[in-house]
Design a protein around this motif. Structure first.
Motif, PDB file in Angstrom:
ATOM      1  N   LYS A   9       0.835  -1.202   0.000  1.00  0.00           N
ATOM      2  CA  LYS A   9       0.000   0.000   0.000  1.00  0.00           C
ATOM      3  C   LYS A   9       0.877   1.262   0.000  1.00  0.00           C
ATOM      4  O   LYS A   9       0.624   2.220  -0.733  1.00  0.00           O
ATOM      5  CB  LYS A   9      -0.851  -0.054   1.264  1.00  0.00           C
ATOM      6  CG  LYS A   9      -1.849   1.032   1.465  1.00  0.00           C
ATOM      7  CD  LYS A   9      -2.686   0.698   2.703  1.00  0.00           C
ATOM      8  CE  LYS A   9      -3.767   1.717   2.983  1.00  0.00           C
ATOM      9  NZ  LYS A   9      -3.260   2.890   3.695  1.00  0.00           N
ATOM     10  N   ILE A  12       2.552   1.839  -3.357  1.00  0.00           N
ATOM     11  CA  ILE A  12       1.569   2.310  -4.346  1.00  0.00           C
ATOM     12  C   ILE A  12       1.310   3.797  -4.124  1.00  0.00           C
ATOM     13  O   ILE A  12       1.356   4.592  -5.072  1.00  0.00           O
ATOM     14  CB  ILE A  12       0.239   1.515  -4.256  1.00  0.00           C
ATOM     15  CG1 ILE A  12       0.460   0.034  -4.536  1.00  0.00           C
ATOM     16  CG2 ILE A  12      -0.792   2.085  -5.231  1.00  0.00           C
ATOM     17  CD1 ILE A  12      -0.729  -0.872  -4.218  1.00  0.00           C
ATOM     18  N   PHE A  44      -7.521   3.634  -8.428  1.00  0.00           N
ATOM     19  CA  PHE A  44      -6.312   4.362  -8.824  1.00  0.00           C
ATOM     20  C   PHE A  44      -6.657   5.791  -9.264  1.00  0.00           C
ATOM     21  O   PHE A  44      -5.999   6.758  -8.852  1.00  0.00           O
ATOM     22  CB  PHE A  44      -5.624   3.582  -9.952  1.00  0.00           C
ATOM     23  CG  PHE A  44      -4.497   4.289 -10.643  1.00  0.00           C
ATOM     24  CD1 PHE A  44      -3.520   4.962  -9.915  1.00  0.00           C
ATOM     25  CD2 PHE A  44      -4.387   4.269 -12.034  1.00  0.00           C
ATOM     26  CE1 PHE A  44      -2.454   5.606 -10.558  1.00  0.00           C
ATOM     27  CE2 PHE A  44      -3.335   4.914 -12.680  1.00  0.00           C
ATOM     28  CZ  PHE A  44      -2.375   5.576 -11.940  1.00  0.00           C
ATOM     29  N   LEU A 123      -1.432   2.222 -13.930  1.00  0.00           N
ATOM     30  CA  LEU A 123      -0.820   1.914 -12.642  1.00  0.00           C
ATOM     31  C   LEU A 123       0.215   0.807 -12.792  1.00  0.00           C
ATOM     32  O   LEU A 123       1.284   0.862 -12.208  1.00  0.00           O
ATOM     33  CB  LEU A 123      -1.905   1.510 -11.626  1.00  0.00           C
ATOM     34  CG  LEU A 123      -1.427   1.125 -10.226  1.00  0.00           C
ATOM     35  CD1 LEU A 123      -0.678   2.266  -9.563  1.00  0.00           C
ATOM     36  CD2 LEU A 123      -2.602   0.695  -9.353  1.00  0.00           C
ATOM     37  N   TYR A 151      -6.291  -3.424  -4.982  1.00  0.00           N
ATOM     38  CA  TYR A 151      -6.140  -2.040  -5.448  1.00  0.00           C
ATOM     39  C   TYR A 151      -6.857  -1.842  -6.792  1.00  0.00           C
ATOM     40  O   TYR A 151      -6.336  -1.236  -7.727  1.00  0.00           O
ATOM     41  CB  TYR A 151      -4.666  -1.618  -5.530  1.00  0.00           C
ATOM     42  CG  TYR A 151      -4.503  -0.162  -5.195  1.00  0.00           C
ATOM     43  CD1 TYR A 151      -4.255   0.261  -3.888  1.00  0.00           C
ATOM     44  CD2 TYR A 151      -4.674   0.815  -6.179  1.00  0.00           C
ATOM     45  CE1 TYR A 151      -4.170   1.594  -3.578  1.00  0.00           C
ATOM     46  CE2 TYR A 151      -4.590   2.153  -5.876  1.00  0.00           C
ATOM     47  CZ  TYR A 151      -4.334   2.534  -4.579  1.00  0.00           C
ATOM     48  OH  TYR A 151      -4.253   3.868  -4.273  1.00  0.00           O
ATOM     49  N   TYR A 164      -3.669  -3.353  -1.104  1.00  0.00           N
ATOM     50  CA  TYR A 164      -2.345  -3.540  -1.721  1.00  0.00           C
ATOM     51  C   TYR A 164      -2.532  -4.416  -2.955  1.00  0.00           C
ATOM     52  O   TYR A 164      -3.627  -4.947  -3.191  1.00  0.00           O
ATOM     53  CB  TYR A 164      -1.384  -4.209  -0.722  1.00  0.00           C
ATOM     54  CG  TYR A 164      -1.824  -5.588  -0.278  1.00  0.00           C
ATOM     55  CD1 TYR A 164      -2.701  -5.739   0.790  1.00  0.00           C
ATOM     56  CD2 TYR A 164      -1.402  -6.730  -0.958  1.00  0.00           C
ATOM     57  CE1 TYR A 164      -3.134  -7.007   1.184  1.00  0.00           C
ATOM     58  CE2 TYR A 164      -1.829  -8.004  -0.568  1.00  0.00           C
ATOM     59  CZ  TYR A 164      -2.696  -8.129   0.506  1.00  0.00           C
ATOM     60  OH  TYR A 164      -3.131  -9.379   0.881  1.00  0.00           O
TER      61      TYR A 164
END
Ligand code: IMP
Ligand code: MG
Length: 171
Positions: A9, A12, A44, A123, A151, A164
Protein backbone atom coordinates in the motif's frame (compact mmCIF):
# COMPACT_ATOMS: atom_id res chain seq x y z
CA UNK A 1 -6.43 -19.77 -3.27
CA UNK A 2 -3.44 -18.01 -1.77
CA UNK A 3 -2.76 -14.32 -2.35
CA UNK A 4 0.80 -13.06 -1.82
CA UNK A 5 1.77 -9.41 -1.55
CA UNK A 6 3.48 -7.99 -4.62
CA UNK A 7 3.30 -4.20 -4.10
CA UNK A 8 2.55 -2.72 -0.69
CA UNK A 9 0.00 0.00 0.00
CA UNK A 10 2.84 2.38 0.94
CA UNK A 11 4.73 1.76 -2.30
CA UNK A 12 1.57 2.31 -4.35
CA UNK A 13 0.79 5.57 -2.56
CA UNK A 14 4.32 6.88 -3.01
CA UNK A 15 4.38 6.01 -6.69
CA UNK A 16 0.99 7.66 -7.27
CA UNK A 17 2.37 10.83 -5.67
CA UNK A 18 5.28 10.77 -8.12
CA UNK A 19 2.99 10.22 -11.09
CA UNK A 20 0.73 13.05 -9.89
CA UNK A 21 3.69 15.38 -9.65
CA UNK A 22 4.76 14.58 -13.20
CA UNK A 23 1.22 15.00 -14.52
CA UNK A 24 0.78 18.27 -12.61
CA UNK A 25 3.87 19.71 -14.31
CA UNK A 26 2.86 18.54 -17.78
CA UNK A 27 -0.71 19.86 -17.54
CA UNK A 28 -0.04 23.09 -15.66
CA UNK A 29 -2.74 25.69 -16.39
CA UNK A 30 -4.93 23.13 -18.17
CA UNK A 31 -7.97 21.11 -17.24
CA UNK A 32 -7.49 17.35 -17.53
CA UNK A 33 -10.25 15.09 -18.76
CA UNK A 34 -9.69 11.75 -17.00
CA UNK A 35 -11.17 8.88 -18.98
CA UNK A 36 -11.26 6.16 -16.36
CA UNK A 37 -11.39 2.61 -17.63
CA UNK A 38 -13.89 0.78 -15.44
CA UNK A 39 -13.90 -1.00 -13.27
CA UNK A 40 -10.29 -1.73 -12.38
CA UNK A 41 -8.91 1.81 -12.67
CA UNK A 42 -11.56 3.42 -10.43
CA UNK A 43 -9.55 3.24 -7.20
CA UNK A 44 -6.31 4.36 -8.82
CA UNK A 45 -8.05 7.25 -10.63
CA UNK A 46 -9.56 8.64 -7.43
CA UNK A 47 -6.24 8.53 -5.57
CA UNK A 48 -4.41 10.05 -8.53
CA UNK A 49 -6.95 12.82 -9.10
CA UNK A 50 -6.74 13.97 -5.48
CA UNK A 51 -2.97 14.30 -5.76
CA UNK A 52 -2.97 16.13 -9.10
CA UNK A 53 -2.91 19.94 -8.92
CA UNK A 54 -4.64 21.04 -12.15
CA UNK A 55 -8.41 20.71 -12.41
CA UNK A 56 -9.58 17.18 -13.18
CA UNK A 57 -12.87 16.26 -14.83
CA UNK A 58 -14.03 12.66 -14.83
CA UNK A 59 -15.64 10.44 -17.36
CA UNK A 60 -15.88 6.66 -17.42
CA UNK A 61 -15.79 3.97 -20.03
CA UNK A 62 -16.07 0.23 -19.67
CA UNK A 63 -14.52 -2.12 -22.15
CA UNK A 64 -14.32 -5.83 -21.63
CA UNK A 65 -12.02 -8.40 -23.06
CA UNK A 66 -11.57 -10.71 -20.14
CA UNK A 67 -13.23 -13.67 -18.55
CA UNK A 68 -11.35 -15.19 -15.62
CA UNK A 69 -7.60 -14.91 -16.13
CA UNK A 70 -7.47 -15.39 -19.88
CA UNK A 71 -8.16 -12.82 -22.57
CA UNK A 72 -10.89 -13.75 -24.99
CA UNK A 73 -9.41 -11.26 -27.44
CA UNK A 74 -12.89 -9.88 -28.13
CA UNK A 75 -13.47 -6.26 -27.14
CA UNK A 76 -16.65 -4.31 -26.69
CA UNK A 77 -17.72 -1.02 -25.13
CA UNK A 78 -20.05 -1.91 -22.26
CA UNK A 79 -20.48 1.63 -21.00
CA UNK A 80 -19.78 4.63 -23.19
CA UNK A 81 -18.57 8.15 -22.41
CA UNK A 82 -20.95 10.92 -21.45
CA UNK A 83 -18.68 13.86 -22.18
CA UNK A 84 -17.80 15.45 -25.49
CA UNK A 85 -14.01 15.29 -25.50
CA UNK A 86 -13.42 17.26 -28.71
CA UNK A 87 -10.64 19.78 -28.07
CA UNK A 88 -10.05 18.46 -24.54
CA UNK A 89 -6.82 17.28 -22.95
CA UNK A 90 -7.62 13.65 -22.34
CA UNK A 91 -5.74 11.33 -20.04
CA UNK A 92 -6.74 7.68 -20.19
CA UNK A 93 -6.45 6.21 -16.70
CA UNK A 94 -5.97 2.43 -16.82
CA UNK A 95 -5.28 -0.19 -14.20
CA UNK A 96 -3.00 -2.41 -16.26
CA UNK A 97 -1.63 -2.84 -19.74
CA UNK A 98 -1.26 -6.52 -20.49
CA UNK A 99 -1.52 -7.55 -24.14
CA UNK A 100 -2.20 -3.92 -25.11
CA UNK A 101 -5.41 -4.82 -26.95
CA UNK A 102 -7.73 -2.77 -24.72
CA UNK A 103 -5.58 0.34 -24.84
CA UNK A 104 -4.94 0.29 -28.56
CA UNK A 105 -8.67 -0.17 -29.21
CA UNK A 106 -9.54 2.60 -26.76
CA UNK A 107 -6.93 4.97 -28.12
CA UNK A 108 -8.27 4.62 -31.66
CA UNK A 109 -11.82 5.05 -30.39
CA UNK A 110 -10.98 8.23 -28.44
CA UNK A 111 -8.79 9.66 -31.16
CA UNK A 112 -11.78 9.61 -33.50
CA UNK A 113 -13.49 12.06 -31.13
CA UNK A 114 -10.75 14.63 -31.80
CA UNK A 115 -9.35 15.52 -28.37
CA UNK A 116 -6.67 18.24 -28.22
CA UNK A 117 -4.27 15.73 -26.66
CA UNK A 118 -4.46 12.07 -25.69
CA UNK A 119 -2.15 10.41 -23.21
CA UNK A 120 -2.11 7.19 -21.20
CA UNK A 121 -1.50 6.68 -17.52
CA UNK A 122 -1.44 3.14 -16.15
CA UNK A 123 -0.82 1.91 -12.64
CA UNK A 124 0.74 -1.36 -13.76
CA UNK A 125 2.41 -2.60 -16.92
CA UNK A 126 3.16 -6.21 -17.91
CA UNK A 127 5.65 -5.69 -20.77
CA UNK A 128 6.34 -9.39 -21.32
CA UNK A 129 2.71 -10.01 -22.32
CA UNK A 130 2.48 -7.33 -25.00
CA UNK A 131 0.91 -8.25 -28.31
CA UNK A 132 0.09 -4.74 -29.58
CA UNK A 133 2.61 -2.00 -28.88
CA UNK A 134 1.13 1.03 -27.14
CA UNK A 135 3.30 3.91 -25.95
CA UNK A 136 2.69 4.68 -22.26
CA UNK A 137 3.09 8.25 -21.06
CA UNK A 138 2.86 7.58 -17.31
CA UNK A 139 3.58 4.15 -15.87
CA UNK A 140 3.37 3.19 -12.21
CA UNK A 141 5.03 -0.21 -12.07
CA UNK A 142 6.44 -2.77 -14.47
CA UNK A 143 5.68 -6.26 -13.22
CA UNK A 144 6.44 -9.81 -14.28
CA UNK A 145 3.80 -12.03 -15.79
CA UNK A 146 1.75 -12.60 -12.66
CA UNK A 147 -2.01 -12.40 -12.23
CA UNK A 148 -2.64 -9.60 -9.75
CA UNK A 149 -5.55 -8.69 -7.50
CA UNK A 150 -6.30 -5.82 -5.11
CA UNK A 151 -6.14 -2.04 -5.45
CA UNK A 152 -8.83 -2.25 -8.12
CA UNK A 153 -7.64 -5.49 -9.71
CA UNK A 154 -10.04 -8.38 -9.65
CA UNK A 155 -10.50 -11.97 -10.45
CA UNK A 156 -14.06 -12.41 -11.68
CA UNK A 157 -15.10 -9.29 -9.74
CA UNK A 158 -13.55 -10.19 -6.39
CA UNK A 159 -10.72 -8.68 -4.29
CA UNK A 160 -10.85 -5.15 -5.78
CA UNK A 161 -10.91 -3.53 -2.33
CA UNK A 162 -7.69 -5.06 -1.00
CA UNK A 163 -5.49 -2.03 -0.13
CA UNK A 164 -2.35 -3.54 -1.72
CA UNK A 165 -1.53 -5.44 -4.90
CA UNK A 166 -1.22 -9.18 -4.46
CA UNK A 167 -0.74 -12.04 -6.87
CA UNK A 168 -2.23 -15.45 -7.25
CA UNK A 169 0.12 -18.35 -7.73
CA UNK A 170 -2.38 -20.76 -9.24
CA UNK A 171 -6.13 -20.81 -9.59
P1 IMP B 1 -5.12 -6.05 -22.31
O1 IMP B 1 -6.16 -5.66 -23.30
O2 IMP B 1 -4.63 -7.45 -22.54
O3 IMP B 1 -3.97 -5.08 -22.21
O4 IMP B 1 -5.84 -6.22 -20.92
C1 IMP B 1 -6.04 -5.22 -20.07
C2 IMP B 1 -7.13 -5.60 -19.11
O5 IMP B 1 -7.02 -6.96 -18.67
C3 IMP B 1 -6.98 -4.78 -17.87
O6 IMP B 1 -7.69 -3.59 -17.98
C4 IMP B 1 -7.51 -5.71 -16.79
O7 IMP B 1 -8.89 -5.52 -16.63
C5 IMP B 1 -7.26 -7.09 -17.30
N1 IMP B 1 -6.07 -7.71 -16.66
C6 IMP B 1 -4.88 -7.98 -17.24
N2 IMP B 1 -4.02 -8.54 -16.38
C7 IMP B 1 -4.67 -8.59 -15.20
C8 IMP B 1 -4.28 -9.05 -13.89
O8 IMP B 1 -3.15 -9.51 -13.62
N3 IMP B 1 -5.23 -8.94 -12.92
C9 IMP B 1 -6.47 -8.44 -13.15
N4 IMP B 1 -6.86 -7.99 -14.35
C10 IMP B 1 -5.97 -8.07 -15.37
MG1 MG C 1 -9.35 -2.96 -17.15
Amino acid sequence: MEIKELISKEKIEKRIEELAEEISKDYEGKSIEFIVVLKGAAIFAVELAMKVKPNVRFDFIEISSYSGTESTGVLKVNKDLKADIEGKDVLIVEDIIDTGRTLSYLKDYLRSKKPNSLRICTLVNKPSRRIIDVPIDYNGFDIEDKFIVGYGFDIDGDYRNMPYIGYIEKI
